[in-house]
Scaffold this motif. Sequence first.
Motif, PDB file in Angstrom:
ATOM      1  N   ASN A   1      -3.180   9.741   8.673  1.00 28.24           N
ATOM      2  CA  ASN A   1      -1.733   9.556   8.745  1.00 28.24           C
ATOM      3  C   ASN A   1      -1.043  10.256   7.557  1.00 28.24           C
ATOM      4  O   ASN A   1      -1.705  10.860   6.719  1.00 28.24           O
ATOM      5  CB  ASN A   1      -1.427   8.050   8.772  1.00 28.24           C
ATOM      6  CG  ASN A   1      -2.120   7.316   7.633  1.00 28.24           C
ATOM      7  OD1 ASN A   1      -2.075   7.759   6.489  1.00 28.24           O
ATOM      8  ND2 ASN A   1      -2.805   6.206   7.951  1.00 28.24           N
TER       9      ASN A   1
ATOM     10  N   LEU B   1      -1.864  10.951  -0.433  1.00 33.32           N
ATOM     11  CA  LEU B   1      -2.926  10.633  -1.398  1.00 33.32           C
ATOM     12  C   LEU B   1      -3.766  11.877  -1.706  1.00 33.32           C
ATOM     13  O   LEU B   1      -4.138  12.112  -2.857  1.00 33.32           O
ATOM     14  CB  LEU B   1      -3.819   9.507  -0.859  1.00 33.32           C
ATOM     15  CG  LEU B   1      -3.196   8.115  -0.829  1.00 33.32           C
ATOM     16  CD1 LEU B   1      -4.149   7.117  -0.176  1.00 33.32           C
ATOM     17  CD2 LEU B   1      -2.827   7.647  -2.246  1.00 33.32           C
ATOM     18  N   ASN B   2      -4.036  12.669  -0.682  1.00 35.22           N
ATOM     19  CA  ASN B   2      -4.784  13.904  -0.918  1.00 35.22           C
ATOM     20  C   ASN B   2      -3.997  14.875  -1.794  1.00 35.22           C
ATOM     21  O   ASN B   2      -4.563  15.562  -2.641  1.00 35.22           O
ATOM     22  CB  ASN B   2      -5.150  14.587   0.407  1.00 35.22           C
ATOM     23  CG  ASN B   2      -6.248  13.835   1.132  1.00 35.22           C
ATOM     24  OD1 ASN B   2      -7.057  13.173   0.501  1.00 35.22           O
ATOM     25  ND2 ASN B   2      -6.271  13.928   2.454  1.00 35.22           N
TER      26      ASN B   2
ATOM     27  N   THR C   1       1.141   6.505  -6.957  1.00 37.68           N
ATOM     28  CA  THR C   1       0.054   7.424  -7.309  1.00 37.68           C
ATOM     29  C   THR C   1       0.562   8.867  -7.294  1.00 37.68           C
ATOM     30  O   THR C   1       0.354   9.632  -8.237  1.00 37.68           O
ATOM     31  CB  THR C   1      -1.121   7.248  -6.322  1.00 37.68           C
ATOM     32  OG1 THR C   1      -1.573   5.886  -6.401  1.00 37.68           O
ATOM     33  CG2 THR C   1      -2.278   8.176  -6.644  1.00 37.68           C
TER      34      THR C   1
ATOM     35  N   PHE D   1       0.826  -1.214   0.000  1.00 37.33           N
ATOM     36  CA  PHE D   1       0.000   0.000   0.000  1.00 37.33           C
ATOM     37  C   PHE D   1       0.860   1.264   0.000  1.00 37.33           C
ATOM     38  O   PHE D   1       0.513   2.253  -0.640  1.00 37.33           O
ATOM     39  CB  PHE D   1      -0.973  -0.005   1.183  1.00 37.33           C
ATOM     40  CG  PHE D   1      -2.030   1.050   1.032  1.00 37.33           C
ATOM     41  CD1 PHE D   1      -2.992   0.956   0.037  1.00 37.33           C
ATOM     42  CD2 PHE D   1      -2.044   2.161   1.860  1.00 37.33           C
ATOM     43  CE1 PHE D   1      -3.961   1.935  -0.129  1.00 37.33           C
ATOM     44  CE2 PHE D   1      -3.012   3.147   1.702  1.00 37.33           C
ATOM     45  CZ  PHE D   1      -3.969   3.031   0.710  1.00 37.33           C
TER      46      PHE D   1
ATOM     47  N   LEU E   1       0.506   9.038   4.994  1.00 38.39           N
ATOM     48  CA  LEU E   1       0.218   8.459   3.676  1.00 38.39           C
ATOM     49  C   LEU E   1      -1.106   8.988   3.123  1.00 38.39           C
ATOM     50  O   LEU E   1      -1.247   9.207   1.920  1.00 38.39           O
ATOM     51  CB  LEU E   1       0.165   6.931   3.797  1.00 38.39           C
ATOM     52  CG  LEU E   1       0.535   6.135   2.549  1.00 38.39           C
ATOM     53  CD1 LEU E   1       1.913   6.505   2.038  1.00 38.39           C
ATOM     54  CD2 LEU E   1       0.484   4.645   2.845  1.00 38.39           C
ATOM     55  N   ASN E   2      -2.056   9.212   4.017  1.00 39.80           N
ATOM     56  CA  ASN E   2      -3.345   9.747   3.598  1.00 39.80           C
ATOM     57  C   ASN E   2      -3.197  11.170   3.054  1.00 39.80           C
ATOM     58  O   ASN E   2      -3.853  11.544   2.079  1.00 39.80           O
ATOM     59  CB  ASN E   2      -4.308   9.742   4.785  1.00 39.80           C
ATOM     60  CG  ASN E   2      -5.752   9.701   4.346  1.00 39.80           C
ATOM     61  OD1 ASN E   2      -6.119   8.911   3.485  1.00 39.80           O
ATOM     62  ND2 ASN E   2      -6.560  10.579   4.922  1.00 39.80           N
TER      63      ASN E   2
ATOM     64  N   ALA F   1      -1.914  14.022  -4.034  1.00 41.06           N
ATOM     65  CA  ALA F   1      -1.923  13.467  -5.404  1.00 41.06           C
ATOM     66  C   ALA F   1      -3.198  13.880  -6.143  1.00 41.06           C
ATOM     67  O   ALA F   1      -3.143  14.257  -7.316  1.00 41.06           O
ATOM     68  CB  ALA F   1      -1.788  11.948  -5.368  1.00 41.06           C
ATOM     69  N   THR F   2      -4.349  13.840  -5.475  1.00 42.74           N
ATOM     70  CA  THR F   2      -5.590  14.249  -6.168  1.00 42.74           C
ATOM     71  C   THR F   2      -5.609  15.772  -6.362  1.00 42.74           C
ATOM     72  O   THR F   2      -6.102  16.262  -7.377  1.00 42.74           O
ATOM     73  CB  THR F   2      -6.870  13.809  -5.422  1.00 42.74           C
ATOM     74  OG1 THR F   2      -6.829  14.276  -4.077  1.00 42.74           O
ATOM     75  CG2 THR F   2      -7.003  12.285  -5.423  1.00 42.74           C
TER      76      THR F   2
ATOM     77  N   PHE G   1       2.494   5.493   8.338  1.00 47.41           N
ATOM     78  CA  PHE G   1       1.188   5.281   8.980  1.00 47.41           C
ATOM     79  C   PHE G   1       1.043   6.023  10.305  1.00 47.41           C
ATOM     80  O   PHE G   1       0.046   5.861  11.003  1.00 47.41           O
ATOM     81  CB  PHE G   1       0.919   3.780   9.164  1.00 47.41           C
ATOM     82  CG  PHE G   1       0.561   3.113   7.870  1.00 47.41           C
ATOM     83  CD1 PHE G   1      -0.723   3.206   7.361  1.00 47.41           C
ATOM     84  CD2 PHE G   1       1.521   2.448   7.125  1.00 47.41           C
ATOM     85  CE1 PHE G   1      -1.056   2.621   6.145  1.00 47.41           C
ATOM     86  CE2 PHE G   1       1.203   1.861   5.905  1.00 47.41           C
ATOM     87  CZ  PHE G   1      -0.092   1.953   5.410  1.00 47.41           C
TER      88      PHE G   1
ATOM     89  N   LYS H   1       3.749   1.428  -1.419  1.00 51.80           N
ATOM     90  CA  LYS H   1       4.215   1.490  -2.806  1.00 51.80           C
ATOM     91  C   LYS H   1       3.135   2.063  -3.734  1.00 51.80           C
ATOM     92  O   LYS H   1       3.402   2.915  -4.569  1.00 51.80           O
ATOM     93  CB  LYS H   1       4.620   0.075  -3.274  1.00 51.80           C
ATOM     94  CG  LYS H   1       5.121   0.057  -4.695  1.00 51.80           C
ATOM     95  CD  LYS H   1       5.626  -1.307  -5.115  1.00 51.80           C
ATOM     96  CE  LYS H   1       6.144  -1.216  -6.559  1.00 51.80           C
ATOM     97  NZ  LYS H   1       6.869  -2.420  -6.954  1.00 51.80           N
ATOM     98  N   MET H   2       1.898   1.581  -3.567  1.00 50.92           N
ATOM     99  CA  MET H   2       0.792   2.059  -4.399  1.00 50.92           C
ATOM    100  C   MET H   2       0.566   3.563  -4.222  1.00 50.92           C
ATOM    101  O   MET H   2       0.323   4.290  -5.191  1.00 50.92           O
ATOM    102  CB  MET H   2      -0.497   1.302  -4.032  1.00 50.92           C
ATOM    103  CG  MET H   2      -0.532  -0.135  -4.536  1.00 50.92           C
ATOM    104  SD  MET H   2      -1.694  -1.180  -3.575  1.00 50.92           S
ATOM    105  CE  MET H   2      -3.253  -0.312  -3.832  1.00 50.92           C
TER     106      MET H   2
ATOM    107  N   PRO I   1      -7.359   6.723  12.885  1.00 54.94           N
ATOM    108  CA  PRO I   1      -5.990   6.350  12.488  1.00 54.94           C
ATOM    109  C   PRO I   1      -5.713   6.475  10.983  1.00 54.94           C
ATOM    110  O   PRO I   1      -4.578   6.307  10.560  1.00 54.94           O
ATOM    111  CB  PRO I   1      -5.871   4.883  12.939  1.00 54.94           C
ATOM    112  CG  PRO I   1      -7.272   4.393  12.992  1.00 54.94           C
ATOM    113  CD  PRO I   1      -8.124   5.565  13.379  1.00 54.94           C
ATOM    114  N   HIS I   2      -6.755   6.782  10.221  1.00 57.42           N
ATOM    115  CA  HIS I   2      -6.507   6.977   8.780  1.00 57.42           C
ATOM    116  C   HIS I   2      -5.912   8.360   8.518  1.00 57.42           C
ATOM    117  O   HIS I   2      -5.466   8.642   7.414  1.00 57.42           O
ATOM    118  CB  HIS I   2      -7.796   6.808   7.978  1.00 57.42           C
ATOM    119  CG  HIS I   2      -8.810   7.869   8.261  1.00 57.42           C
ATOM    120  ND1 HIS I   2      -9.661   7.828   9.336  1.00 57.42           N
ATOM    121  CD2 HIS I   2      -9.080   9.025   7.611  1.00 57.42           C
ATOM    122  CE1 HIS I   2     -10.431   8.911   9.328  1.00 57.42           C
ATOM    123  NE2 HIS I   2     -10.094   9.648   8.305  1.00 57.42           N
TER     124      HIS I   2
END
Lengths: 160, 160
Positions: free
Chosen positions: B136, B142-143, B14, B7, B138-139, B145-146, B118, B9-10, B133-134
Motif C-alpha cells: 500500500n 516507509l521504503n 519516520t 501506525f 504507506l509501505n 524513508a529508508t 492503506f 502517525k508512526m 495487502p501490505h
Amino acid sequence: MQNQSLFVKMSLLTWEGQLKRATNLLNTLTDEQLSQEIAADRNTGAYVVGHLIAVHDAMLPLFGLGEKLHPELEETFITSPDKSGKPMPTLSQLREYWKEVHQHLGEKFAGLSEEQWFQRHSSVSEDDFSKEPHRNKLNVLLNRATHLGYHLGQLVLLKS
Amino acid sequence: MQNQSLFVKMSLLTWEGQLKRATNLLNTLTDEQLSQEIAADRNTGAYVVGHLIAVHDAMLPLFGLGEKLHPELEETFITSPDKSGKPMPTLSQLREYWKEVHQHLGEKFAGLSEEQWFQRHSSVSEDDFSKEPHRNKLNVLLNRATHLGYHLGQLVLLKS
C-alpha cells in the motif's frame, strides 16, 4: 488479514529488507575492504559494523526480551568514536556476532504478539507513553531500519 | 488511539524525521561541498540530491496525487548515472526544487485519509494487491524513508 497484523508485517518487512541488504553486502566485502575508511578521515567499515551490532543488540533489553548478547561492544562502538584505542573485536568475530545477534533478534521478534509491538519500550515511562502512544516497540524498529539504511549507504562505498 | 491511526502517525514521523535531517544538512552544505563526490570516484552530492528529488516527486503519480512537478529530472537522476552529460539543473535550482517538491508532498499527504494510506499504489495491480495487502501507499512511504536514510548517510560525508 486484519490491519493490525498488516502494520507489524510492514514494519518487519522494512527492517528485514534493510538487514538482508546489509548482510549480503557484508558477505561480499573482504576483511581488507572492511578495514578501510568509508571516505577519507571517516569511520572504518569495521567500526560501522560493530556500531550496528551494538545498537541492534540493545533492542533486546529495550524491548524486554532479555539481556544483550555483547554488552562489551557498547563502550567501543557506541560511547566511543572510531580509533579510540578501546578493545576492538577482530573482523572474524564481528562477522560472527552479526549473525548471532540478528538470528537471536529474529527469533525473539517472531515471538512478539501484535499487541506487544504496540506496547512501550523500556526507555519511555508509563506516564509519557500514555501521552505519546506512538513511542512503542514497533516505532523503535522503524527507527532502527532507517538507521541501518543510513550506515548501509556508507558501507556500500567500500565496494571496489 | 486506534492502532491504525497510530501506525499512520508512526510512518509519517519516520518519513518526516529523515526529511528534516536531510533538509537541515542541505542547508548547512555549500554549493562547493555539494559539487564534490561523496567518496573517491562516487556520485557527487548534487547528483544524490537530484536523485532524491526525482524519486520523491514520483510519489505524486504513484499515490494518485497528480502529476510530477519535475518529470524532466527522471532522465538525469534516475535513468542515468552521475556524469552522464544529461542536462543538469544548477545547485540553486535543485535547492528550490527540494523545497517545492517536499512542501507539495507535505500538503498532499496531509489530505490523505487513514484508509487511503492503506490502499494500493498505482504500480501494483488490484489482483496482486488482494493477495499482498501490505503493498500500500504507506509501505512505499516507509521504503522512501529508508532510501532517504541511505543517501543521508552519504551526504553527511560532504561535511567538513
